[in-house]
Write a protein that holds these residues in place. Structure first.
Motif, PDB file in Angstrom:
ATOM      1  N   GLY A 152     -41.937  -3.342 -26.990  1.00 27.24           N
ATOM      2  CA  GLY A 152     -41.638  -4.180 -25.833  1.00 27.24           C
ATOM      3  C   GLY A 152     -42.850  -4.416 -24.956  1.00 27.24           C
ATOM      4  N   GLU A 153     -42.650  -5.234 -23.925  1.00 29.70           N
ATOM      5  CA  GLU A 153     -43.752  -5.548 -23.021  1.00 29.70           C
ATOM      6  C   GLU A 153     -44.157  -4.339 -22.183  1.00 29.70           C
ATOM      7  OE1 GLU A 153     -42.819  -8.938 -20.683  1.00 29.70           O
ATOM      8  OE2 GLU A 153     -42.770 -10.326 -22.374  1.00 29.70           O
ATOM      9  N   LYS A 154     -43.181  -3.480 -21.856  1.00 32.57           N
ATOM     10  CA  LYS A 154     -43.469  -2.324 -21.011  1.00 32.57           C
ATOM     11  C   LYS A 154     -43.239  -0.994 -21.717  1.00 32.57           C
ATOM     12  CE  LYS A 154     -42.405  -4.577 -16.600  1.00 32.57           C
ATOM     13  NZ  LYS A 154     -41.574  -4.487 -15.359  1.00 32.57           N
ATOM     14  N   ALA A 155     -42.452  -0.985 -22.771  1.00 36.35           N
ATOM     15  CA  ALA A 155     -42.092   0.287 -23.394  1.00 36.35           C
ATOM     16  C   ALA A 155     -41.689   0.058 -24.846  1.00 36.35           C
ATOM     17  CB  ALA A 155     -40.948   0.953 -22.627  1.00 36.35           C
ATOM     18  N   PHE A 156     -41.620   1.147 -25.576  1.00 38.33           N
ATOM     19  CA  PHE A 156     -41.247   1.144 -26.996  1.00 38.33           C
ATOM     20  C   PHE A 156     -39.799   1.598 -27.112  1.00 38.33           C
ATOM     21  CE2 PHE A 156     -40.911   3.296 -31.122  1.00 38.33           C
ATOM     22  CZ  PHE A 156     -41.425   2.347 -31.965  1.00 38.33           C
ATOM     23  N   PHE A 157     -39.025   0.969 -27.994  1.00 32.72           N
ATOM     24  CA  PHE A 157     -37.604   1.287 -28.123  1.00 32.72           C
ATOM     25  C   PHE A 157     -37.221   1.325 -29.598  1.00 32.72           C
ATOM     26  CE2 PHE A 157     -33.043   0.442 -28.174  1.00 32.72           C
ATOM     27  CZ  PHE A 157     -32.585   1.220 -27.127  1.00 32.72           C
ATOM     28  N   GLY A 158     -36.331   2.265 -29.945  1.00 35.16           N
ATOM     29  CA  GLY A 158     -35.827   2.341 -31.306  1.00 35.16           C
ATOM     30  C   GLY A 158     -34.374   2.779 -31.313  1.00 35.16           C
ATOM     31  N   TYR A 159     -33.639   2.376 -32.369  1.00 34.65           N
ATOM     32  CA  TYR A 159     -32.242   2.795 -32.467  1.00 34.65           C
ATOM     33  C   TYR A 159     -31.767   2.717 -33.910  1.00 34.65           C
ATOM     34  CZ  TYR A 159     -30.512  -2.011 -33.058  1.00 34.65           C
ATOM     35  OH  TYR A 159     -30.248  -3.275 -33.545  1.00 34.65           O
ATOM     36  N   LEU A 160     -30.688   3.448 -34.167  1.00 34.82           N
ATOM     37  CA  LEU A 160     -30.035   3.478 -35.474  1.00 34.82           C
ATOM     38  C   LEU A 160     -28.531   3.477 -35.222  1.00 34.82           C
ATOM     39  CD1 LEU A 160     -30.345   4.000 -38.629  1.00 34.82           C
ATOM     40  CD2 LEU A 160     -30.142   6.421 -38.067  1.00 34.82           C
ATOM     41  N   LYS A 161     -27.791   2.689 -35.984  1.00 35.65           N
ATOM     42  CA  LYS A 161     -26.341   2.589 -35.783  1.00 35.65           C
ATOM     43  C   LYS A 161     -25.648   2.441 -37.135  1.00 35.65           C
ATOM     44  CE  LYS A 161     -22.384   1.625 -33.569  1.00 35.65           C
ATOM     45  NZ  LYS A 161     -21.481   1.791 -34.739  1.00 35.65           N
ATOM     46  N   THR A 162     -24.605   3.235 -37.337  1.00 34.01           N
ATOM     47  CA  THR A 162     -23.746   3.070 -38.510  1.00 34.01           C
ATOM     48  C   THR A 162     -22.320   2.826 -38.040  1.00 34.01           C
ATOM     49  OG1 THR A 162     -23.078   5.390 -38.760  1.00 34.01           O
ATOM     50  CG2 THR A 162     -25.186   4.744 -39.748  1.00 34.01           C
ATOM     51  N   ALA A 163     -21.491   2.339 -38.953  1.00 36.61           N
ATOM     52  CA  ALA A 163     -20.112   2.000 -38.603  1.00 36.61           C
ATOM     53  C   ALA A 163     -19.317   3.216 -38.136  1.00 36.61           C
ATOM     54  CB  ALA A 163     -19.424   1.345 -39.798  1.00 36.61           C
ATOM     55  N   SER A 164     -19.647   4.393 -38.657  1.00 37.03           N
ATOM     56  CA  SER A 164     -18.879   5.597 -38.350  1.00 37.03           C
ATOM     57  C   SER A 164     -19.537   6.483 -37.299  1.00 37.03           C
ATOM     58  CB  SER A 164     -18.656   6.409 -39.632  1.00 37.03           C
ATOM     59  OG  SER A 164     -19.893   6.734 -40.237  1.00 37.03           O
ATOM     60  N   HIS A 165     -20.659   6.056 -36.742  1.00 39.21           N
ATOM     61  CA  HIS A 165     -21.370   6.872 -35.757  1.00 39.21           C
ATOM     62  C   HIS A 165     -21.750   6.033 -34.544  1.00 39.21           C
ATOM     63  CE1 HIS A 165     -21.880   9.338 -39.373  1.00 39.21           C
ATOM     64  NE2 HIS A 165     -22.132  10.358 -38.581  1.00 39.21           N
ATOM     65  N   PRO A 166     -21.956   6.667 -33.400  1.00 36.71           N
ATOM     66  CA  PRO A 166     -22.464   5.939 -32.232  1.00 36.71           C
ATOM     67  C   PRO A 166     -23.924   5.549 -32.430  1.00 36.71           C
ATOM     68  CG  PRO A 166     -22.337   8.285 -31.771  1.00 36.71           C
ATOM     69  CD  PRO A 166     -21.703   8.083 -33.119  1.00 36.71           C
ATOM     70  N   VAL A 167     -24.510   4.971 -31.400  1.00 36.40           N
ATOM     71  CA  VAL A 167     -25.911   4.547 -31.454  1.00 36.40           C
ATOM     72  C   VAL A 167     -26.811   5.736 -31.148  1.00 36.40           C
ATOM     73  CG1 VAL A 167     -27.656   3.006 -30.496  1.00 36.40           C
ATOM     74  CG2 VAL A 167     -25.283   2.230 -30.698  1.00 36.40           C
ATOM     75  N   TYR A 168     -27.782   5.979 -32.034  1.00 38.98           N
ATOM     76  CA  TYR A 168     -28.848   6.946 -31.779  1.00 38.98           C
ATOM     77  C   TYR A 168     -30.041   6.135 -31.273  1.00 38.98           C
ATOM     78  CZ  TYR A 168     -26.387  10.491 -34.618  1.00 38.98           C
ATOM     79  OH  TYR A 168     -25.479  11.387 -35.120  1.00 38.98           O
ATOM     80  N   TRP A 169     -30.451   6.343 -30.018  1.00 45.48           N
ATOM     81  CA  TRP A 169     -31.527   5.535 -29.450  1.00 45.48           C
ATOM     82  C   TRP A 169     -32.630   6.414 -28.856  1.00 45.48           C
ATOM     83  CZ3 TRP A 169     -33.218   5.670 -24.417  1.00 45.48           C
ATOM     84  CH2 TRP A 169     -32.398   6.349 -23.498  1.00 45.48           C
ATOM     85  N   PHE A 170     -33.818   5.866 -28.769  1.00 45.69           N
ATOM     86  CA  PHE A 170     -34.947   6.580 -28.160  1.00 45.69           C
ATOM     87  C   PHE A 170     -35.939   5.560 -27.635  1.00 45.69           C
ATOM     88  CE2 PHE A 170     -35.889   5.840 -32.593  1.00 45.69           C
ATOM     89  CZ  PHE A 170     -37.220   5.436 -32.608  1.00 45.69           C
ATOM     90  N   ASP A 171     -36.777   6.003 -26.711  1.00 48.43           N
ATOM     91  CA  ASP A 171     -37.834   5.123 -26.221  1.00 48.43           C
ATOM     92  C   ASP A 171     -39.013   5.957 -25.753  1.00 48.43           C
ATOM     93  OD1 ASP A 171     -37.189   6.070 -23.613  1.00 48.43           O
ATOM     94  OD2 ASP A 171     -37.661   4.116 -22.750  1.00 48.43           O
ATOM     95  N   SER A 172     -40.121   5.293 -25.507  1.00 40.75           N
ATOM     96  CA  SER A 172     -41.275   5.928 -24.873  1.00 40.75           C
ATOM     97  C   SER A 172     -41.982   4.876 -24.038  1.00 40.75           C
ATOM     98  CB  SER A 172     -42.226   6.537 -25.910  1.00 40.75           C
ATOM     99  OG  SER A 172     -42.759   5.549 -26.759  1.00 40.75           O
ATOM    100  N   PHE A 173     -42.557   5.333 -22.925  1.00 40.54           N
ATOM    101  CA  PHE A 173     -43.207   4.393 -22.017  1.00 40.54           C
ATOM    102  C   PHE A 173     -44.438   5.042 -21.403  1.00 40.54           C
ATOM    103  CE2 PHE A 173     -39.573   6.443 -19.996  1.00 40.54           C
ATOM    104  CZ  PHE A 173     -40.140   7.057 -18.888  1.00 40.54           C
TER     105      PHE A 173
END
Length: 422
Positions: A220-241
């Motif tokens: 991103g313009e200000k920070a880095f973002f990542g995520y993983l999502k499957t149909a049977s699981h919630p969203v696993y997300w992370f970022d760094s800035f």
């Protein structure tokens, strides 16, 4: 090349239930070390300052690459971790407008390296390892904070904050980046250095499309973002800035920290904004530190491993895997000789070159997350597709390493072929 189980019969001449090896830190590296030492015939004792409940709840999730997953075979935990985790079949890198810069396909990892990459809750992984230790009868003492370490010629004595002291034959410091044992044994060693990045992350329910095993990352313009999502699981997300100091957001309350992170990603493409809209609080942030190369990892009867010896940031997804590999190599070196000094030296000689490669890759990846001027963002978008193939080749060499097959050989099999097929 014989499997590690076959080699164990020939390299455990030094192992004895009379040799007590203390392990300070019941994190991933310390737990794997305890399991492997017990399997080779030693008597490990784990000391952990946290409570058992805190150890099981700390942190969110992590990804184990194929080399880390294979290393878990040495302590018979691979299958349990595989069944509890999410297979990570690809990594997609996008720019701040959502345009794909690269897609790193990992769908061949099972066929090529023997196991896929797996993303798993940190507490679940820790629980698997603690449960295995308890099933094996390994002494694990929680709530035991070390307050003093004396490295004598014939033993290591430990003092604790709320209980009597204890003497062990050898001591392994697996107590993390800010290792207390390291400060006791090597008081002149440098302190960890802040890298200029702070990370956060979590697991949240958000109504977004399934990524089908693809971990999507955005520069991103200000920070880095990542995520993983499957149909049977919630969203696993992370970022760094980027941040000027490690304490830049430390004083923010959980809701204020969530608002700050949302603001950092306000210009991100969807579904990043939708994911963070569902995050109403972030309990803590994680300043990312680097460790200058330490002159030596052992002194007398004390040895360092994992982050206590070599801090590895999250930018290459290898921190936990390196700690697991350390544990397998160190235990095998101890089982191969009656001379613990020679064992420590051999362990360090085997691990340093590989750690250096991982640290180099990690720092390269981290440098790309600090770009925030218009010119630097433009150059990154232009050049990253050219650099990614080189990073992929370097990463695949890391993934191919099979410490579970022969921990006493620095084996780096040719890409594209499994070590056990060589």
């Amino acid at each position: 090349m014989c499997p590690i189980e076959d080699r164990a019969a020939t390299i455990n001449r030094a192992a004895s239930p009379e040799v007590t090896i203390g392990i300070c830190g019941a994190g991933i590296g310390g737990l794997v070390l305890a399991l492997r030492l017990a399997k080779l015939g030693f008597r490990p004792i784990l000391f952990e300052a946290r409570t058992r409940e805190a150890a099981l709840s700390e942190g969110e999730f992590l990804t184990l690459a194929s080399n880390g997953m294979n290393a878990l075979r040495a302590v018979d935990c691979h299958d349990a971790v595989l069944s509890e985790g999410l297979e990570t079949r690809a990594i997609e890198l996008c720019n701040a407008r959502g345009k794909r810069l690269a897609l790193v396909d990992q769908s061949d990892h099972l066929a090529t390296f023997g196991t896929p990459a797996v993303t798993i809750k940190r507490g679940v992984l820790t629980g698997i390892l603690i449960g295995k230790c308890e099933a094996e009868g390994i002494v694990t003492q929680f709530g035991r904070r070390v307050t003093k370490v004396d490295n004598h010629a014939h033993a290591v004595t430990l003092n604790f904050s709320e209980s009597a002291g204890l003497a062990v034959d050898l001591l392994a410091a697996a107590d993390g980046l800010r290792s207390f044992v390291r400060t006791q044994i090597f008081p002149d060693y440098p302190l960890p250095q802040f890298t200029g990045l702070i990370g956060t992350g979590g697991i949240v329910d958000a109504d977004i499309p399934d990524t089908d095993g693809v971990m999507r990352m955005t520069f991103g313009e200000k920070a880095f973002f990542g995520y993983l999502k499957t149909a049977s699981h919630p969203v696993y997300w992370f970022d760094s800035f980027p941040a000027d100091t490690p304490d830049a957001v430390r004083t923010l309350e959980p809701k204020a920290l969530a608002a700050h992170v949302r603001q950092m990603h306000a210009a991100d493409p969807e579904p990043n904004r939708s994911i963070l809209h569902a995050v109403d609080r972030i309990e803590r942030s994680y300043p990312i530190f680097d460790m200058p190369q330490l002159p030596i990892w052992s002194n007398g009867r004390v040895v360092l491993l994992g982050d206590a010896a070599h801090a590895i940031g999250p930018h290459a997804g290898q921190g936990a895997s390196m700690a697991i590999e350390d544990a397998v190599v160190l235990s095998s070196c101890l089982a191969d000789t009656l001379d613990y000094g020679a064992a420590f030296a051999r362990y360090e000689a085997l691990r340093r070159p590989r750690i250096a490669r991982v640290v180099k890759l990690t720092r390269q990846n981290a440098s790309r997350k600090r770009k925030n001027s218009r010119l630097s963002l433009f150059l990154r978008d232009l050049l990253l597709p050219l650099f990614i193939p080189m990073s992929v080749r370097a990463s695949r060499k890391l993934f191919a390493y099979r410490v579970d097959l022969d921990p006493l050989e620095e084996n780096h099999p040719v890409e594209g072929g499994r070590k056990d097929a060589a």
